[in-house]
Design a protein around this motif. Structure first.
Motif, PDB file in Angstrom:
ATOM      1  N   THR A 160       0.782  -1.257  -0.164  1.00 42.16           N
ATOM      2  CA  THR A 160       0.041   0.041   0.076  1.00 42.16           C
ATOM      3  C   THR A 160       0.930   1.157  -0.086  1.00 42.16           C
ATOM      4  OG1 THR A 160      -0.154  -0.046   2.368  1.00 42.16           O
ATOM      5  CG2 THR A 160      -1.790  -1.120   1.124  1.00 42.16           C
ATOM      6  N   THR A 161       2.252   1.172   0.435  1.00 40.70           N
ATOM      7  CA  THR A 161       2.967   2.620   0.263  1.00 40.70           C
ATOM      8  C   THR A 161       2.991   3.112  -1.019  1.00 40.70           C
ATOM      9  OG1 THR A 161       4.305   1.427   2.052  1.00 40.70           O
ATOM     10  CG2 THR A 161       5.504   3.449   0.519  1.00 40.70           C
ATOM     11  N   PRO A 162       3.132   2.735  -2.130  1.00 45.87           N
ATOM     12  CA  PRO A 162       3.049   3.343  -3.294  1.00 45.87           C
ATOM     13  C   PRO A 162       1.744   4.241  -3.710  1.00 45.87           C
ATOM     14  CG  PRO A 162       3.879   0.999  -3.930  1.00 45.87           C
ATOM     15  CD  PRO A 162       3.203   1.291  -2.570  1.00 45.87           C
ATOM     16  N   GLU A 163       0.523   3.562  -3.079  1.00 42.08           N
ATOM     17  CA  GLU A 163      -0.532   4.407  -3.332  1.00 42.08           C
ATOM     18  C   GLU A 163      -0.604   5.495  -2.496  1.00 42.08           C
ATOM     19  OE1 GLU A 163      -4.243   5.557  -4.741  1.00 42.08           O
ATOM     20  OE2 GLU A 163      -2.989   4.087  -5.544  1.00 42.08           O
ATOM     21  N   ALA A 164      -0.027   5.394  -1.132  1.00 43.10           N
ATOM     22  CA  ALA A 164      -0.075   6.377  -0.022  1.00 43.10           C
ATOM     23  C   ALA A 164       0.735   7.493  -0.695  1.00 43.10           C
ATOM     24  CB  ALA A 164       0.560   5.830   1.126  1.00 43.10           C
ATOM     25  N   VAL A 165       1.965   7.135  -1.183  1.00 44.27           N
ATOM     26  CA  VAL A 165       2.795   8.165  -1.941  1.00 44.27           C
ATOM     27  C   VAL A 165       1.991   8.885  -3.146  1.00 44.27           C
ATOM     28  CG1 VAL A 165       4.803   8.738  -3.306  1.00 44.27           C
ATOM     29  CG2 VAL A 165       4.994   7.053  -1.543  1.00 44.27           C
ATOM     30  N   LYS A 166       1.051   8.079  -3.846  1.00 44.81           N
ATOM     31  CA  LYS A 166       0.348   9.015  -4.801  1.00 44.81           C
ATOM     32  C   LYS A 166      -0.682   9.841  -4.283  1.00 44.81           C
ATOM     33  CE  LYS A 166       0.437   5.169  -8.176  1.00 44.81           C
ATOM     34  NZ  LYS A 166      -0.543   4.199  -9.064  1.00 44.81           N
ATOM     35  N   LEU A 167      -1.148   9.608  -2.981  1.00 46.21           N
ATOM     36  CA  LEU A 167      -2.072  10.363  -2.385  1.00 46.21           C
ATOM     37  C   LEU A 167      -1.763  11.782  -1.783  1.00 46.21           C
ATOM     38  CD1 LEU A 167      -4.291   7.705  -0.756  1.00 46.21           C
ATOM     39  CD2 LEU A 167      -5.061   9.187  -2.552  1.00 46.21           C
ATOM     40  N   GLY A 168      -0.251  11.737  -1.927  1.00 48.96           N
ATOM     41  CA  GLY A 168       0.644  13.191  -1.447  1.00 48.96           C
ATOM     42  C   GLY A 168       1.278  12.762  -0.037  1.00 48.96           C
ATOM     43  N   PHE A 169       1.454  11.675   0.523  1.00 46.68           N
ATOM     44  CA  PHE A 169       2.121  11.626   1.581  1.00 46.68           C
ATOM     45  C   PHE A 169       3.478  11.451   1.472  1.00 46.68           C
ATOM     46  CE2 PHE A 169      -2.199   9.982   2.324  1.00 46.68           C
ATOM     47  CZ  PHE A 169      -2.539  10.552   3.850  1.00 46.68           C
ATOM     48  N   GLN A 170       4.218  12.303   2.373  1.00 46.58           N
ATOM     49  CA  GLN A 170       5.507  12.329   2.432  1.00 46.58           C
ATOM     50  C   GLN A 170       6.131  11.415   3.188  1.00 46.58           C
ATOM     51  OE1 GLN A 170       5.325  16.595   2.688  1.00 46.58           O
ATOM     52  NE2 GLN A 170       7.007  16.621   1.686  1.00 46.58           N
ATOM     53  N   GLY A 171       5.403  10.698   3.914  1.00 52.11           N
ATOM     54  CA  GLY A 171       5.811   9.586   4.886  1.00 52.11           C
ATOM     55  C   GLY A 171       4.809   8.745   5.035  1.00 52.11           C
ATOM     56  N   VAL A 172       5.349   7.394   5.575  1.00 55.46           N
ATOM     57  CA  VAL A 172       4.172   6.339   5.642  1.00 55.46           C
ATOM     58  C   VAL A 172       4.654   5.804   7.145  1.00 55.46           C
ATOM     59  CG1 VAL A 172       3.734   5.530   3.475  1.00 55.46           C
ATOM     60  CG2 VAL A 172       5.830   4.848   4.696  1.00 55.46           C
ATOM     61  N   GLY A 173       3.687   5.402   7.892  1.00 58.87           N
ATOM     62  CA  GLY A 173       3.932   4.858   9.224  1.00 58.87           C
ATOM     63  C   GLY A 173       3.320   3.402   9.351  1.00 58.87           C
ATOM     64  N   ALA A 174       3.893   2.497   9.959  1.00 57.55           N
ATOM     65  CA  ALA A 174       3.453   1.325  10.098  1.00 57.55           C
ATOM     66  C   ALA A 174       3.504   0.588  11.324  1.00 57.55           C
ATOM     67  CB  ALA A 174       4.315   0.194   9.238  1.00 57.55           C
ATOM     68  N   LEU A 175       2.733  -0.254  11.595  1.00 56.24           N
ATOM     69  CA  LEU A 175       2.612  -0.955  13.096  1.00 56.24           C
ATOM     70  C   LEU A 175       2.320  -2.216  12.637  1.00 56.24           C
ATOM     71  CD1 LEU A 175       0.530   0.072  16.166  1.00 56.24           C
ATOM     72  CD2 LEU A 175       1.306  -2.301  15.676  1.00 56.24           C
ATOM     73  N   GLY A 176       0.993  -2.831  12.441  1.00 55.93           N
ATOM     74  CA  GLY A 176       0.608  -3.999  12.136  1.00 55.93           C
ATOM     75  C   GLY A 176       1.363  -4.721  10.940  1.00 55.93           C
ATOM     76  N   GLY A 177       1.918  -3.778   9.716  1.00 57.12           N
ATOM     77  CA  GLY A 177       2.333  -4.028   8.441  1.00 57.12           C
ATOM     78  C   GLY A 177       3.744  -4.681   8.926  1.00 57.12           C
ATOM     79  N   VAL A 178       4.525  -4.172   9.803  1.00 58.12           N
ATOM     80  CA  VAL A 178       5.817  -4.954  10.266  1.00 58.12           C
ATOM     81  C   VAL A 178       5.934  -5.649  11.371  1.00 58.12           C
ATOM     82  CG1 VAL A 178       8.138  -4.263  10.842  1.00 58.12           C
ATOM     83  CG2 VAL A 178       7.055  -2.846   9.451  1.00 58.12           C
ATOM     84  N   TRP A 179       5.164  -5.340  12.284  1.00 56.36           N
ATOM     85  CA  TRP A 179       5.348  -6.315  13.546  1.00 56.36           C
ATOM     86  C   TRP A 179       4.415  -7.623  13.066  1.00 56.36           C
ATOM     87  CZ3 TRP A 179       9.111  -5.082  16.808  1.00 56.36           C
ATOM     88  CH2 TRP A 179       9.486  -3.908  17.092  1.00 56.36           C
ATOM     89  N   ASN A 180       3.456  -7.471  12.850  1.00 62.71           N
ATOM     90  CA  ASN A 180       2.590  -8.639  12.411  1.00 62.71           C
ATOM     91  C   ASN A 180       3.008  -9.644  11.267  1.00 62.71           C
ATOM     92  OD1 ASN A 180       1.014  -7.506  14.521  1.00 62.71           O
ATOM     93  ND2 ASN A 180      -0.942  -7.366  13.263  1.00 62.71           N
ATOM     94  N   ALA A 181       3.987  -9.095  10.672  1.00 66.33           N
ATOM     95  CA  ALA A 181       4.727  -9.973   9.410  1.00 66.33           C
ATOM     96  C   ALA A 181       5.373 -11.053   9.957  1.00 66.33           C
ATOM     97  CB  ALA A 181       5.508  -9.066   8.573  1.00 66.33           C
ATOM     98  N   LYS A 182       5.660 -12.368   9.178  1.00 71.84           N
ATOM     99  CA  LYS A 182       6.209 -13.433   9.680  1.00 71.84           C
ATOM    100  C   LYS A 182       7.551 -13.187   9.790  1.00 71.84           C
ATOM    101  CE  LYS A 182       3.436 -17.007   7.357  1.00 71.84           C
ATOM    102  NZ  LYS A 182       3.573 -18.238   6.448  1.00 71.84           N
TER     103      LYS A 182
END
Length: 203
Positions: A160-182
């Motif tokens: 989902t990061t590329p879509e966030a960048v398209k929406l104008g976000f200059q940064g992205v923040g994760a929680l479950g996307g990293v900690w919940n990963a295998k």
């Protein structure tokens, strides 16, 4: 800019994993343990290599932890900055004057756009359906017309990061996307790659 928020509950390997994430290039860590005491916050920080303190933003006990540790700064969740009312600018300045960064959270882009106080950066959520909270639906915020540094939260991972960048976000923040990963380290590295590719393509 990629930031990572800590899980609310700490498990036995979190500190070890966090060090591996720092070694992999994590430079923005939001230390958020809403149910932990001040002493538990201290105990957590004591386990972290002080080399990485300049990458840490605390969500709780800002006065005590900025006095005792050389961390980057503090984060004001929406409830906390609203509680300051007319004193918000003075409160923020009490930290920035000492060299600490101060960031803030929002759930409505209009509130973020109208915020008169200057922050290092702003978090806006939920952009996409949250990974760590099954009941939180994404709202697909488009922030291209807001001239502030905004990081998107909610449902953020490598996909989902590329879509966030398209929406104008200059940064992205994760929680479950990293900690919940295998493999949290690999998940973070994939986010790094996706963000760099999307951001460089945009500019």
């Amino acid at each position: 800019m990629i930031l990572l928020i800590s899980p609310e509950q700490t498990d036995d390997i979190e500190i070890k994993t966090l060090h591996q994430l720092f070694e992999a290039g994590l430079e923005h860590f939001h230390f958020r343990k809403p149910n932990a005491t001040l002493d538990e916050h201290r105990a957590y920080l004591e386990q972290i290599d002080p080399t990485y303190y300049p990458y840490i933003m605390t969500h709780n006990f800002p006065v005590e932890l900025t006095q005792e540790y050389a961390i980057k700064g503090i984060h004001l969740e929406e409830r906390k900055w609203r509680e300051q009312g007319a004193a918000l600018e003075t409160y923020v300045k009490s930290f920035t004057d000492k060299g600490f960064a101060v960031s803030s959270s929002y759930h409505e882009p209009e509130d973020l756009a109208a915020q008169p106080v200057t922050f290092a950066y702003h978090l806006l959520s939920p952009v996409f359906a949250a990974i760590s909270k099954s009941d939180m639906q994404g709202r697909g915020f488009d922030v291209r017309d807001i001239p502030k540094f905004i990081a998107g939260m909610g449902g953020i991972n490598a996909q989902t990061t590329p879509e966030a960048v398209k929406l104008g976000f200059q940064g992205v923040g994760a929680l479950g996307g990293v900690w919940n990963a295998k493999d949290p380290i690999q998940a973070f590295k994939e986010m790094q790659s996706a963000f760099a590719k999307a951001y460089n393509k945009k500019i």
